[in-house]
Design a protein around this motif. Structure first.
Motif, PDB file in Angstrom:
ATOM      1  N   GLY A  37      55.287  45.285 -19.781  1.00 57.13           N
ATOM      2  CA  GLY A  37      55.017  43.848 -19.708  1.00 57.13           C
ATOM      3  C   GLY A  37      54.602  43.445 -18.304  1.00 57.13           C
ATOM      4  O   GLY A  37      53.691  44.036 -17.718  1.00 57.13           O
ATOM      5  N   LYS A  38      55.315  42.469 -17.730  1.00 54.39           N
ATOM      6  CA  LYS A  38      55.002  41.989 -16.381  1.00 54.39           C
ATOM      7  C   LYS A  38      55.729  42.779 -15.310  1.00 54.39           C
ATOM      8  O   LYS A  38      55.611  42.482 -14.126  1.00 54.39           O
ATOM      9  N   ALA A  39      56.503  43.784 -15.719  1.00 62.32           N
ATOM     10  CA  ALA A  39      57.309  44.571 -14.783  1.00 62.32           C
ATOM     11  C   ALA A  39      56.730  45.959 -14.575  1.00 62.32           C
ATOM     12  O   ALA A  39      56.026  46.498 -15.428  1.00 62.32           O
ATOM     13  N   MET A  40      57.061  46.539 -13.430  1.00 63.82           N
ATOM     14  CA  MET A  40      56.753  47.933 -13.133  1.00 63.82           C
ATOM     15  C   MET A  40      58.066  48.592 -12.730  1.00 63.82           C
ATOM     16  O   MET A  40      58.790  48.079 -11.873  1.00 63.82           O
ATOM     17  N   LEU A  98      70.368  51.212  -9.173  1.00 63.56           N
ATOM     18  CA  LEU A  98      69.493  50.361  -9.975  1.00 63.56           C
ATOM     19  C   LEU A  98      69.221  49.080  -9.197  1.00 63.56           C
ATOM     20  O   LEU A  98      70.156  48.360  -8.841  1.00 63.56           O
ATOM     21  N   LEU A  99      67.957  48.787  -8.920  1.00 65.37           N
ATOM     22  CA  LEU A  99      67.599  47.588  -8.170  1.00 65.37           C
ATOM     23  C   LEU A  99      66.592  46.757  -8.949  1.00 65.37           C
ATOM     24  O   LEU A  99      65.564  47.281  -9.373  1.00 65.37           O
ATOM     25  N   ASP A 100      66.906  45.482  -9.091  1.00 62.86           N
ATOM     26  CA  ASP A 100      65.998  44.532  -9.745  1.00 62.86           C
ATOM     27  C   ASP A 100      65.924  43.287  -8.875  1.00 62.86           C
ATOM     28  O   ASP A 100      66.432  42.231  -9.236  1.00 62.86           O
ATOM     29  N   PRO A 101      65.312  43.420  -7.679  1.00 60.91           N
ATOM     30  CA  PRO A 101      65.254  42.292  -6.746  1.00 60.91           C
ATOM     31  C   PRO A 101      64.223  41.255  -7.177  1.00 60.91           C
ATOM     32  O   PRO A 101      63.394  41.521  -8.057  1.00 60.91           O
ATOM     33  N   PRO A 102      64.253  40.086  -6.539  1.00 58.17           N
ATOM     34  CA  PRO A 102      63.211  39.088  -6.816  1.00 58.17           C
ATOM     35  C   PRO A 102      61.826  39.697  -6.552  1.00 58.17           C
ATOM     36  O   PRO A 102      61.643  40.433  -5.588  1.00 58.17           O
ATOM     37  N   TYR A 103      60.904  39.413  -7.437  1.00 55.41           N
ATOM     38  CA  TYR A 103      59.550  39.944  -7.306  1.00 55.41           C
ATOM     39  C   TYR A 103      58.859  39.392  -6.051  1.00 55.41           C
ATOM     40  O   TYR A 103      59.127  38.279  -5.606  1.00 55.41           O
ATOM     41  N   HIS A 104      57.933  40.169  -5.519  1.00 55.06           N
ATOM     42  CA  HIS A 104      57.048  39.786  -4.408  1.00 55.06           C
ATOM     43  C   HIS A 104      57.793  39.400  -3.137  1.00 55.06           C
ATOM     44  O   HIS A 104      57.300  38.585  -2.355  1.00 55.06           O
ATOM     45  N   THR A 105      58.987  39.983  -2.911  1.00 54.66           N
ATOM     46  CA  THR A 105      59.731  39.681  -1.690  1.00 54.66           C
ATOM     47  C   THR A 105      59.876  40.893  -0.780  1.00 54.66           C
ATOM     48  O   THR A 105      60.186  40.741   0.403  1.00 54.66           O
ATOM     49  N   GLY A 106      59.697  42.087  -1.332  1.00 57.38           N
ATOM     50  CA  GLY A 106      59.923  43.300  -0.553  1.00 57.38           C
ATOM     51  C   GLY A 106      61.401  43.600  -0.337  1.00 57.38           C
ATOM     52  O   GLY A 106      61.751  44.553   0.364  1.00 57.38           O
ATOM     53  N   ASP A 159      70.840  63.576  -1.860  1.00 62.64           N
ATOM     54  CA  ASP A 159      69.840  64.447  -2.487  1.00 62.64           C
ATOM     55  C   ASP A 159      69.846  64.363  -4.009  1.00 62.64           C
ATOM     56  O   ASP A 159      68.824  64.569  -4.649  1.00 62.64           O
ATOM     57  N   ALA A 160      71.011  64.070  -4.609  1.00 64.44           N
ATOM     58  CA  ALA A 160      71.121  64.023  -6.070  1.00 64.44           C
ATOM     59  C   ALA A 160      70.919  62.612  -6.641  1.00 64.44           C
ATOM     60  O   ALA A 160      70.918  62.431  -7.849  1.00 64.44           O
ATOM     61  N   THR A 161      70.756  61.608  -5.781  1.00 71.46           N
ATOM     62  CA  THR A 161      70.655  60.218  -6.231  1.00 71.46           C
ATOM     63  C   THR A 161      69.299  59.933  -6.875  1.00 71.46           C
ATOM     64  O   THR A 161      68.252  60.275  -6.320  1.00 71.46           O
ATOM     65  N   TRP A 162      69.361  59.295  -8.047  1.00 73.77           N
ATOM     66  CA  TRP A 162      68.159  58.755  -8.683  1.00 73.77           C
ATOM     67  C   TRP A 162      68.140  57.257  -8.428  1.00 73.77           C
ATOM     68  O   TRP A 162      69.179  56.594  -8.497  1.00 73.77           O
ATOM     69  N   ILE A 163      66.968  56.710  -8.141  1.00 77.58           N
ATOM     70  CA  ILE A 163      66.816  55.295  -7.828  1.00 77.58           C
ATOM     71  C   ILE A 163      65.810  54.684  -8.785  1.00 77.58           C
ATOM     72  O   ILE A 163      64.742  55.255  -9.020  1.00 77.58           O
ATOM     73  N   SER A 164      66.159  53.520  -9.327  1.00 69.41           N
ATOM     74  CA  SER A 164      65.216  52.735 -10.127  1.00 69.41           C
ATOM     75  C   SER A 164      64.980  51.421  -9.403  1.00 69.41           C
ATOM     76  O   SER A 164      65.922  50.703  -9.086  1.00 69.41           O
ATOM     77  N   LEU A 165      63.733  51.121  -9.143  1.00 69.34           N
ATOM     78  CA  LEU A 165      63.348  49.858  -8.521  1.00 69.34           C
ATOM     79  C   LEU A 165      62.370  49.160  -9.459  1.00 69.34           C
ATOM     80  O   LEU A 165      61.327  49.723  -9.797  1.00 69.34           O
ATOM     81  N   GLU A 166      62.733  47.943  -9.884  1.00 68.66           N
ATOM     82  CA  GLU A 166      61.830  47.149 -10.710  1.00 68.66           C
ATOM     83  C   GLU A 166      61.086  46.166  -9.812  1.00 68.66           C
ATOM     84  O   GLU A 166      61.693  45.514  -8.965  1.00 68.66           O
ATOM     85  N   THR A 167      59.773  46.095  -9.999  1.00 69.76           N
ATOM     86  CA  THR A 167      58.948  45.137  -9.275  1.00 69.76           C
ATOM     87  C   THR A 167      58.029  44.446 -10.278  1.00 69.76           C
ATOM     88  O   THR A 167      57.969  44.829 -11.447  1.00 69.76           O
ATOM     89  N   ALA A 168      57.283  43.474  -9.794  1.00 74.72           N
ATOM     90  CA  ALA A 168      56.219  42.904 -10.612  1.00 74.72           C
ATOM     91  C   ALA A 168      55.170  43.987 -10.818  1.00 74.72           C
ATOM     92  O   ALA A 168      55.018  44.889  -9.990  1.00 74.72           O
TER      93      ALA A 168
END
Length: 188
Positions: free
Chosen positions: A175-178, A122-130, A147-156
């Motif tokens: 909302g403001k997130a993707m 699960l990743l929720d890094p600062p927006y607009h930084t890459g 191969d079995a890992t699921w990844i969630s990345l939140e961005t603006a």
């Protein structure tokens, strides 16, 4: 805690309040966004039981604690902001979850090689930084993603991450997130 603050959405600790870090260094994932994310994950994973989870750019630890509340076995929380680390430790203590948690005061980019891949990242890094894409590229090469890992990345909502060696399999605007769900390229 801020008025109308964070709460665990579902599972063992449903409704329990979470402390958000003081100051503006972090942006806690809203309850509605977490609810959407975990609904997306549940439809793909079926269950969170016994999962090994990594919560990177952890902030309050809300994402990892939500996974634990829903049955995950263990969570590694990675955060470098001192106020956020204090909030994570406070939340873990309040939920009496220390035996299922590993808090690392570090940058996600400073993690070394993994002993084995995690089941959910699960990743929720600062927006607009890459920063999320950079971290995922490095962690993929260090064996954190299998191969079995699921990844969630939140961005603006207006960001489109460029992920090396990963396929984005679902996106959802909240909302403001993707929210972007990803897997290793070619993973079943």
């Amino acid at each position: 805690m801020r008025p109308g603050g964070l709460r665990i959405v579902a599972g063992e600790w449903r409704g329990r309040p979470l402390r958000a870090p003081q100051g503006d260094a972090t942006r806690p994932t809203a309850d509605r966004t977490r609810e959407t994310l975990f609904s997306m994950l549940a439809s793909r994973l079926g269950s969170f039981e016994r999962l090994e989870v990594a919560d990177l750019f952890a902030g309050s630890g809300a994402l990892g604690l939500e996974a634990l509340s829903r049955g995950a076995a263990k969570c590694i929380f990675v955060e470098q902001d001192a106020a956020a680390i204090r909030a994570i430790r406070t939340n873990i203590a309040a939920l009496r979850a220390a035996d299922r948690c590993d808090v690392r005061a570090s940058s996600a980019l400073a993690l070394g090689p993994a002993k084995q891949p995690v089941d959910l990242m699960l990743l929720d890094p600062p927006y607009h930084t890459g920063a999320g894409a950079v971290a995922l590229d490095k962690l993929r090469r260090l064996g954190w993603i299998g191969d079995a890992t699921w990844i969630s990345l939140e961005t603006a909502a207006d960001e489109t991450p460029m992920l090396k060696g990963l396929d984005i399999v679902a996106t959802r605007k909240v909302g403001k997130a993707m929210i972007h769900l990803a897997r290793l390229a070619g993973a079943a």
